[in-house]
Design a protein around this motif. Structure first.
Motif, PDB file in Angstrom:
ATOM      1  N   GLY A   1      37.209  43.026  34.187  1.00 62.55           N
ATOM      2  CA  GLY A   1      37.524  41.952  34.190  1.00 62.55           C
ATOM      3  C   GLY A   1      36.979  40.895  33.351  1.00 62.55           C
ATOM      4  O   GLY A   1      37.014  40.076  33.822  1.00 62.55           O
TER       5      GLY A   1
ATOM      6  N   ALA B   1      33.868  33.006  34.442  1.00 64.89           N
ATOM      7  CA  ALA B   1      35.223  32.899  34.687  1.00 64.89           C
ATOM      8  C   ALA B   1      34.671  31.296  34.718  1.00 64.89           C
ATOM      9  O   ALA B   1      35.313  30.361  34.114  1.00 64.89           O
ATOM     10  CB  ALA B   1      36.117  33.155  35.682  1.00 64.89           C
TER      11      ALA B   1
ATOM     12  N   ASP C   1      35.550  32.365  42.674  1.00 65.54           N
ATOM     13  CA  ASP C   1      34.474  32.772  42.487  1.00 65.54           C
ATOM     14  C   ASP C   1      34.381  34.189  43.832  1.00 65.54           C
ATOM     15  O   ASP C   1      33.907  35.064  45.026  1.00 65.54           O
ATOM     16  CB  ASP C   1      33.997  31.881  44.389  1.00 65.54           C
ATOM     17  CG  ASP C   1      35.196  31.242  44.785  1.00 65.54           C
ATOM     18  OD1 ASP C   1      36.539  31.515  44.446  1.00 65.54           O
ATOM     19  OD2 ASP C   1      36.008  30.910  46.151  1.00 65.54           O
TER      20      ASP C   1
ATOM     21  N   LEU D   1      35.927  45.971  43.468  1.00 67.25           N
ATOM     22  CA  LEU D   1      36.577  45.398  42.677  1.00 67.25           C
ATOM     23  C   LEU D   1      38.296  44.659  42.566  1.00 67.25           C
ATOM     24  O   LEU D   1      38.954  45.955  43.174  1.00 67.25           O
ATOM     25  CB  LEU D   1      36.534  45.412  41.049  1.00 67.25           C
ATOM     26  CG  LEU D   1      36.259  47.092  40.506  1.00 67.25           C
ATOM     27  CD1 LEU D   1      37.002  46.921  38.930  1.00 67.25           C
ATOM     28  CD2 LEU D   1      35.729  47.913  41.090  1.00 67.25           C
TER      29      LEU D   1
ATOM     30  N   ASP E   1      25.750  36.157  32.504  1.00 64.53           N
ATOM     31  CA  ASP E   1      26.363  34.951  32.568  1.00 64.53           C
ATOM     32  C   ASP E   1      25.851  34.178  32.645  1.00 64.53           C
ATOM     33  O   ASP E   1      26.010  33.027  32.286  1.00 64.53           O
ATOM     34  CB  ASP E   1      26.786  35.275  34.409  1.00 64.53           C
ATOM     35  CG  ASP E   1      27.984  36.611  34.374  1.00 64.53           C
ATOM     36  OD1 ASP E   1      28.479  37.462  33.694  1.00 64.53           O
ATOM     37  OD2 ASP E   1      28.068  37.312  35.332  1.00 64.53           O
TER      38      ASP E   1
ATOM     39  N   ARG F   1      35.808  32.838  48.746  1.00 65.92           N
ATOM     40  CA  ARG F   1      35.919  32.043  49.485  1.00 65.92           C
ATOM     41  C   ARG F   1      37.239  31.305  49.421  1.00 65.92           C
ATOM     42  O   ARG F   1      37.750  30.389  50.220  1.00 65.92           O
ATOM     43  CB  ARG F   1      34.994  31.276  50.037  1.00 65.92           C
ATOM     44  CG  ARG F   1      34.560  29.779  51.024  1.00 65.92           C
ATOM     45  CD  ARG F   1      34.393  30.622  52.242  1.00 65.92           C
ATOM     46  NE  ARG F   1      33.626  31.491  52.368  1.00 65.92           N
ATOM     47  CZ  ARG F   1      33.349  31.718  53.721  1.00 65.92           C
ATOM     48  NH1 ARG F   1      33.461  31.231  54.423  1.00 65.92           N
ATOM     49  NH2 ARG F   1      32.062  32.726  54.086  1.00 65.92           N
TER      50      ARG F   1
ATOM     51  N   ALA G   1      33.990  26.802  41.750  1.00 65.85           N
ATOM     52  CA  ALA G   1      33.364  27.349  42.826  1.00 65.85           C
ATOM     53  C   ALA G   1      33.573  28.672  41.606  1.00 65.85           C
ATOM     54  O   ALA G   1      34.601  29.557  41.672  1.00 65.85           O
ATOM     55  CB  ALA G   1      34.188  27.772  44.151  1.00 65.85           C
TER      56      ALA G   1
ATOM     57  N   GLY H   1      29.162  46.451  32.256  1.00 66.08           N
ATOM     58  CA  GLY H   1      29.344  46.075  31.076  1.00 66.08           C
ATOM     59  C   GLY H   1      29.941  46.113  29.706  1.00 66.08           C
ATOM     60  O   GLY H   1      29.202  45.325  28.549  1.00 66.08           O
TER      61      GLY H   1
ATOM     62  N   GLU I   1      27.595  52.190  41.804  1.00 60.80           N
ATOM     63  CA  GLU I   1      26.445  52.314  40.242  1.00 60.80           C
ATOM     64  C   GLU I   1      25.298  52.414  40.093  1.00 60.80           C
ATOM     65  O   GLU I   1      24.649  52.399  40.548  1.00 60.80           O
ATOM     66  CB  GLU I   1      27.077  51.528  39.128  1.00 60.80           C
ATOM     67  CG  GLU I   1      26.683  51.520  37.865  1.00 60.80           C
ATOM     68  CD  GLU I   1      27.681  50.308  37.012  1.00 60.80           C
ATOM     69  OE1 GLU I   1      27.634  49.629  38.051  1.00 60.80           O
ATOM     70  OE2 GLU I   1      28.398  50.383  36.181  1.00 60.80           O
TER      71      GLU I   1
HETATM   72  C1  LIG Z   1      31.223  48.501  39.721  1.00 55.89           C
HETATM   73  C2  LIG Z   1      31.906  47.968  38.689  1.00 55.89           C
HETATM   74  C3  LIG Z   1      31.571  47.722  37.124  1.00 55.89           C
HETATM   75  C4  LIG Z   1      32.253  47.253  36.316  1.00 55.89           C
HETATM   76  N1  LIG Z   1      32.614  47.574  34.711  1.00 55.89           N
HETATM   77  C5  LIG Z   1      33.391  46.709  34.190  1.00 55.89           C
HETATM   78  C6  LIG Z   1      33.070  46.336  32.936  1.00 55.89           C
HETATM   79  O1  LIG Z   1      32.339  47.649  32.536  1.00 55.89           O
HETATM   80  N2  LIG Z   1      33.725  45.076  31.968  1.00 55.89           N
HETATM   81  C7  LIG Z   1      34.247  44.606  32.303  1.00 55.89           C
HETATM   82  O2  LIG Z   1      34.975  44.354  31.737  1.00 55.89           O
HETATM   83  N3  LIG Z   1      34.555  44.619  33.782  1.00 55.89           N
HETATM   84  C8  LIG Z   1      34.009  45.437  34.411  1.00 55.89           C
HETATM   85  N4  LIG Z   1      33.930  45.255  36.571  1.00 55.89           N
HETATM   86  C9  LIG Z   1      34.584  44.143  36.629  1.00 55.89           C
HETATM   87  C10 LIG Z   1      33.810  42.599  36.100  1.00 55.89           C
HETATM   88  O3  LIG Z   1      32.400  42.963  36.990  1.00 55.89           O
HETATM   89  C11 LIG Z   1      34.304  41.213  37.009  1.00 55.89           C
HETATM   90  O4  LIG Z   1      36.254  41.426  36.448  1.00 55.89           O
HETATM   91  C12 LIG Z   1      33.893  39.953  36.128  1.00 55.89           C
HETATM   92  O5  LIG Z   1      32.767  39.890  36.798  1.00 55.89           O
HETATM   93  C13 LIG Z   1      34.667  38.801  37.018  1.00 55.89           C
HETATM   94  O6  LIG Z   1      34.358  38.033  36.595  1.00 55.89           O
HETATM   95  P1  LIG Z   1      34.197  36.458  37.864  1.00 55.89           P
HETATM   96  O7  LIG Z   1      33.642  35.624  36.630  1.00 55.89           O
HETATM   97  O8  LIG Z   1      36.031  36.354  38.074  1.00 55.89           O
HETATM   98  O9  LIG Z   1      33.661  37.215  39.214  1.00 55.89           O
HETATM   99  P2  LIG Z   1      31.782  37.112  39.179  1.00 55.89           P
HETATM  100  O10 LIG Z   1      31.789  37.751  37.806  1.00 55.89           O
HETATM  101  O11 LIG Z   1      32.124  38.289  40.583  1.00 55.89           O
HETATM  102  O12 LIG Z   1      31.558  35.743  39.548  1.00 55.89           O
HETATM  103  C14 LIG Z   1      31.716  34.787  40.883  1.00 55.89           C
HETATM  104  C15 LIG Z   1      30.439  34.321  40.501  1.00 55.89           C
HETATM  105  O13 LIG Z   1      31.246  33.196  42.058  1.00 55.89           O
HETATM  106  C16 LIG Z   1      30.301  33.054  42.879  1.00 55.89           C
HETATM  107  N5  LIG Z   1      30.504  33.115  44.374  1.00 55.89           N
HETATM  108  C17 LIG Z   1      31.043  33.919  44.936  1.00 55.89           C
HETATM  109  N6  LIG Z   1      31.185  33.456  45.967  1.00 55.89           N
HETATM  110  C18 LIG Z   1      31.480  32.274  46.208  1.00 55.89           C
HETATM  111  C19 LIG Z   1      30.992  30.932  47.238  1.00 55.89           C
HETATM  112  N7  LIG Z   1      31.247  31.139  47.909  1.00 55.89           N
HETATM  113  N8  LIG Z   1      30.553  29.536  46.537  1.00 55.89           N
HETATM  114  C20 LIG Z   1      29.651  29.703  45.428  1.00 55.89           C
HETATM  115  N9  LIG Z   1      29.782  31.122  44.312  1.00 55.89           N
HETATM  116  C21 LIG Z   1      30.644  32.381  44.797  1.00 55.89           C
HETATM  117  C22 LIG Z   1      29.157  34.397  42.437  1.00 55.89           C
HETATM  118  O14 LIG Z   1      27.975  34.475  42.605  1.00 55.89           O
HETATM  119  C23 LIG Z   1      29.564  34.263  41.121  1.00 55.89           C
HETATM  120  O15 LIG Z   1      28.147  34.051  40.898  1.00 55.89           O
HETATM  121  C24 LIG Z   1      32.994  46.143  37.138  1.00 55.89           C
HETATM  122  C25 LIG Z   1      33.161  45.547  38.220  1.00 55.89           C
HETATM  123  C26 LIG Z   1      32.378  46.628  39.209  1.00 55.89           C
HETATM  124  C27 LIG Z   1      32.140  45.830  40.655  1.00 55.89           C
END
Ligand SMILES: Cc1cc2nc3c(=O)[nH]c(=O)nc-3n(C[C@H](O)[C@H](O)[C@H](O)COP(=O)(O)OP(=O)(O)OC[C@H]3O[C@@H](n4cnc5c(N)ncnc54)[C@H](O)[C@@H]3O)c2cc1C
Length: 394
Positions: A294, A18, A157, A263, A110, A162, A13, A49, A186
């Motif tokens: 993250g 990730a 996700d 976050l 992404d 979820r 999901a 980013g 931001e």
């Molecule tokens: C303002 C801000 C600034 C940041 N700056 C940085 C930075 O400069 N450098 C850094 O390393 N980190 C930064 N972070 C943290 C970073 O963005 C996250 O840690 C990172 O995106 C996590 O990746 P992820 O794949 O776990 O989740 P995400 O990138 O959030 O991806 C989750 C995916 O799951 C999908 N999803 C959600 N719910 C569902 C569902 N029910 N069913 C199916 N799909 C779903 C979403 O559409 C999304 O595509 C920042 C965060 C914020 C909020």
């Protein structure tokens, strides 16, 4: 859809960093993988980013992509060797680094890695989120009502996962999840719309409790933001952000549209797996508790989860045993490679935001003088938050 086409080895999901990393590694190894994302890609994700040295090494190890190859494809679109740290308007440190901070646009980043997963063979459902998880049947149902089953379910996700919310959060070894969530605001002014141009990385402390503000450079825009623990800053975020923008003299940025999101900020789950369900990245709260980085932790936890699943498969223990055995291995790998660093970073943050805050950050200036570039090397993953000792390979 017939039964066979809805049955997978692994359902993921979320197709962010990730999910795409796990999807790529598992598909490449020959597993039948389905990634389900509620958004259609390319999609935006609020983020600074910034990626560090340890992330670049991971991208090289996992995807065979170097900083050079990613720059050529405009996935990495800016780098800064220089950084400054301020307490409000007072400069605390100004340094040059051996390894630069690199900057990515999350829409492109992404999408690029999700396409890598697709090219490796992962199936993809876009624009239809996971609605519910049936743990006993190992099945997920999407918002549109499609049902898929798998031997292993991965929750990638994001922060409002979820999949995680299908369980009581204390099942994963922590009951104070919401207490360690940060709010973030931001703006992204285009360079041609603002007078002041910044080409290096700047962090500002002192404008918000238990958090910080930043200006990150990008090729076309600046990324200006603030983030802080929600529980310490109820209703103060917007005011603090506006004060920050005035103080740093960005009058033209005041008109920019402000985006907000949350976050994980010290809310990491020590045990983010149950039966055949594993949580990765933000879904497990894996972000640096001091700076909120993250992207690395999302991709690193995906690498570890994939290693665990493939290890069980390769030992030919059979698909049934893959379920719980791989979750156990994942938890052990996390305890070795991710959790200790987050625990040390959390301790470092506590010192920074409680003790130093009392003294208006003057000790920070002294500390930065003593540490030299050791702190930034820690952020890059060359050193550990554990007394800034040199790290082995991530
Ligand atoms: C303002 C801000 C600034 C940041 N700056 C940085 C930075 O400069 N450098 C850094 O390393 N980190 C930064 N972070 C943290 C970073 O963005 C996250 O840690 C990172 O995106 C996590 O990746 P992820 O794949 O776990 O989740 P995400 O990138 O959030 O991806 C989750 C995916 O799951 C999908 N999803 C959600 N719910 C569902 C569902 N029910 N069913 C199916 N799909 C779903 C979403 O559409 C999304 O595509 C920042 C965060 C914020 C909020």
């Amino acid at each position: 859809m017939n039964h066979d086409s809805s049955r997978y080895n692994v359902i993921i999901a979320g197709g962010g960093p990730a999910g795409s990393t796990a999807g790529y590694l598992l598909s490449r190894a020959g597993l039948r993988v389905l990634i389900i994302d509620k958004s259609a890609f390319p999609r935006g994700k609020l983020c600074g980013g910034l990626i560090t040295y340890k992330t670049v090494k991971l991208l090289e190890r996992v995807f065979g992509e170097t900083a050079t190859s990613l720059k050529e494809k405009n996935i990495i679109n800016y780098e800064s060797f220089c950084y400054e740290i301020f307490n409000r308007q007072t400069l605390i440190a100004q340094r040059t680094m051996k390894f630069p901070f690199m900057f990515v646009d999350r829409k492109r980043y992404d999408h690029y890695f999700l396409e890598k997963a697709r090219d490796a063979g992962a199936g993809l459902v876009e624009g239809d989120g996971v609605m519910s998880l049936d743990v006993l049947k190992s099945a997920v149902t999407t918002v549109s009502g499609r049902k898929f089953t798998a031997d292993v379910i991965i929750g990638a996700d994001g922060v409002n996962s979820r999949i995680r919310r299908s369980f009581p959060v204390d099942l994963f070894g922590r009951d104070d999840w919401t207490g360690n969530i940060a709010a973030a605001l931001e703006i992204f002014p285009r360079r041609e719309t603002i007078k002041k141009q910044i080409n290096h990385t700047i962090l500002y402390f002192g404008f918000i409790d238990w958090g910080y503000a930043w200006i990150f450079p990008d090729r076309e825009r600046l990324k200006i933001g603030i983030c802080a623990l929600k529980k310490r800053n109820k209703k103060k975020m917007l005011t603090a952000f506006r004060n920050f923008l005035s103080a740093i003299d960005f009058p033209d940025a005041q008109e920019e549209k402000i985006f907000s999101y949350v976050l994980p900020y010290g809310s990491f789950l020590p045990s983010p797996a149950f039966r055949n369900v594993m949580l990765l990245g933000d879904a497990a709260g894996f972000a640096d508790p001091l700076l909120g980085e993250g992207i690395f932790y999302a991709q690193r936890s995906a690498e570890l989860a994939s290693q665990a699943i493939l290890e069980v498969m390769e030992n030919r223990r059979g698909i049934k045993k893959t379920r719980d055995a791989s979750a156990d291995i994942y938890l052990k790998l996390l305890q070795k490679h991710i959790c200790p660093e987050l625990v040390y970073a959390e301790k470092f943050r506590r010192v920074t935001f409680t003790y130093l805050n009392k003294f208006n950050y003057y000790p920070m200036k002294i500390m930065m003088g003593i540490l030299g570039n050791k702190l930034v090397e820690t952020v890059h993953g060359i050193r550990s938050y554990n007394w800034m000792k040199k790290m082995g390979e991530h």
